[in-house]
Write an enzyme that holds these catalytic residues in place. Sequence first.
Site, PDB file in Angstrom:
ATOM      1  N   MET A   1      -3.072   4.421 -10.988  1.00  0.00           N
ATOM      2  CA  MET A   1      -4.430   4.635 -10.381  1.00  0.00           C
ATOM      3  C   MET A   1      -4.663   6.213 -10.838  1.00  0.00           C
ATOM      4  O   MET A   1      -5.778   6.116 -11.069  1.00  0.00           O
ATOM      5  CB  MET A   1      -4.312   4.406  -8.938  1.00  0.00           C
ATOM      6  CG  MET A   1      -5.462   4.388  -8.191  1.00  0.00           C
ATOM      7  SD  MET A   1      -6.568   2.959  -8.920  1.00  0.00           S
ATOM      8  CE  MET A   1      -8.283   3.648  -8.685  1.00  0.00           C
TER       9      MET A   1
ATOM     10  N   LYS B   1       4.698  14.302  -8.123  1.00  0.00           N
ATOM     11  CA  LYS B   1       5.994  14.511  -7.513  1.00  0.00           C
ATOM     12  C   LYS B   1       6.692  15.665  -7.883  1.00  0.00           C
ATOM     13  O   LYS B   1       6.553  16.125  -9.282  1.00  0.00           O
ATOM     14  CB  LYS B   1       6.610  13.359  -7.561  1.00  0.00           C
ATOM     15  CG  LYS B   1       6.261  11.919  -7.119  1.00  0.00           C
ATOM     16  CD  LYS B   1       7.122  11.112  -7.192  1.00  0.00           C
ATOM     17  CE  LYS B   1       6.793   9.579  -6.425  1.00  0.00           C
ATOM     18  NZ  LYS B   1       7.633   8.437  -6.515  1.00  0.00           N
TER      19      LYS B   1
ATOM     20  N   THR C   1      -4.115   2.174   1.383  1.00  0.00           N
ATOM     21  CA  THR C   1      -4.067   0.910   2.417  1.00  0.00           C
ATOM     22  C   THR C   1      -2.924   0.994   3.244  1.00  0.00           C
ATOM     23  O   THR C   1      -1.865   1.522   2.784  1.00  0.00           O
ATOM     24  CB  THR C   1      -4.204  -0.138   1.572  1.00  0.00           C
ATOM     25  OG1 THR C   1      -3.258  -0.392   0.523  1.00  0.00           O
ATOM     26  CG2 THR C   1      -5.745  -0.367   0.927  1.00  0.00           C
TER      27      THR C   1
ATOM     28  N   ASN D   1     -11.381  -0.248   0.072  1.00  0.00           N
ATOM     29  CA  ASN D   1     -11.406  -0.725  -1.269  1.00  0.00           C
ATOM     30  C   ASN D   1     -12.872   0.127  -1.818  1.00  0.00           C
ATOM     31  O   ASN D   1     -13.864   0.339  -1.325  1.00  0.00           O
ATOM     32  CB  ASN D   1     -11.672  -2.145  -1.432  1.00  0.00           C
ATOM     33  CG  ASN D   1     -11.909  -2.897  -2.974  1.00  0.00           C
ATOM     34  OD1 ASN D   1     -12.550  -2.076  -3.490  1.00  0.00           O
ATOM     35  ND2 ASN D   1     -11.204  -3.570  -3.048  1.00  0.00           N
TER      36      ASN D   1
ATOM     37  N   HIS E   1      -3.110 -10.469  -5.352  1.00  0.00           N
ATOM     38  CA  HIS E   1      -2.708  -9.140  -5.988  1.00  0.00           C
ATOM     39  C   HIS E   1      -1.363  -9.037  -6.919  1.00  0.00           C
ATOM     40  O   HIS E   1      -0.773 -10.154  -6.597  1.00  0.00           O
ATOM     41  CB  HIS E   1      -2.604  -7.960  -4.896  1.00  0.00           C
ATOM     42  CG  HIS E   1      -4.162  -7.763  -4.259  1.00  0.00           C
ATOM     43  ND1 HIS E   1      -4.619  -8.103  -3.278  1.00  0.00           N
ATOM     44  CD2 HIS E   1      -4.769  -6.653  -4.560  1.00  0.00           C
ATOM     45  CE1 HIS E   1      -5.680  -7.489  -2.903  1.00  0.00           C
ATOM     46  NE2 HIS E   1      -5.922  -6.742  -3.951  1.00  0.00           N
TER      47      HIS E   1
ATOM     48  N   LYS F   1       2.219  -5.067  -5.320  1.00  0.00           N
ATOM     49  CA  LYS F   1       1.643  -4.589  -3.924  1.00  0.00           C
ATOM     50  C   LYS F   1       2.630  -4.628  -2.614  1.00  0.00           C
ATOM     51  O   LYS F   1       3.098  -5.681  -2.520  1.00  0.00           O
ATOM     52  CB  LYS F   1       0.531  -5.304  -3.898  1.00  0.00           C
ATOM     53  CG  LYS F   1      -0.461  -4.677  -2.883  1.00  0.00           C
ATOM     54  CD  LYS F   1      -2.009  -5.303  -2.607  1.00  0.00           C
ATOM     55  CE  LYS F   1      -2.845  -4.757  -1.442  1.00  0.00           C
ATOM     56  NZ  LYS F   1      -2.828  -3.458  -1.714  1.00  0.00           N
TER      57      LYS F   1
END
Length: 266
Positions: free
Chosen positions: A12, A34, A99, A123, A154, A158
């Site tokens: 993402m 990170k 989420t 979303n 999905h 996930k």
Amino acid sequence: MRVAVIGASGRMGKNLITAVNNADGVTLGAAILKPASSLVGADAGEIAGVGKLGVAAVASLVDCVNDFDVLIDFTTPALTLSNAAFCAEHHKAIVVGTTGLTDHEKAELNEAAKRSPVVFAPNMSVGVNLTLKLLATAAEILGDDYDVEIVEAHHRHKVDSPSGTALRMGEVVAEALGRDLKECAVYGREGQTGARTQKEIGFETIRAGDVVGEHSVWFATEGERIEIVHKASSRMTFAKGAVRAASWLAGKPAGMYDMQDVLNLK
């Protein structure tokens, strides 16, 4: 607007950097990884595969606090809350696409929104948020005569289920029907469950392969069925929506907003 992307080396994160680079009115101000990442110090554009952007990836928000106006966060609930508190303390806006937040965690995010502007949506897709509007309209018209079932699929990686989007779809339908989703939701069925009750809202979950995201809401009664479906084939859909939300936040006062606000669908 100078945008910071956290989790810049993830799937993402790379899409978000690309979307920022392609959008008008925003610029990439910071990219956060990170602390232990071997890519700290690398050019964020090269990490995302879009070429040099002149922005070196850093290990924490502290390292780039003066380099951004709005943070885009698609990480984990605990990290998101920490980041939201940081943004509130330093008067930065934040776009949250994370989420799996519990009610308590959502309350914490609302506290941060009292001090800085927050766009929070399960979303960020423009199409999904239009779908939410369609679902509310359909539920209001069809009423209690139609059974409601929500099916979502999905990718295998996930970690939360049902998806935040599916839950939001259920909330929208329940609100339109005057129901409380916590009381009427049924998550999967197995064994001798008995006949379906009139007011329950069912959820079915699929996790397989590399499915980006698919949601189908059924309104069914004897003799007919209406399906409202959204299918995402690329994470860029969500990235573009998040960048649109980041741009929209320019000049907004502290408060909790969602994509319905961004798209003027309320």
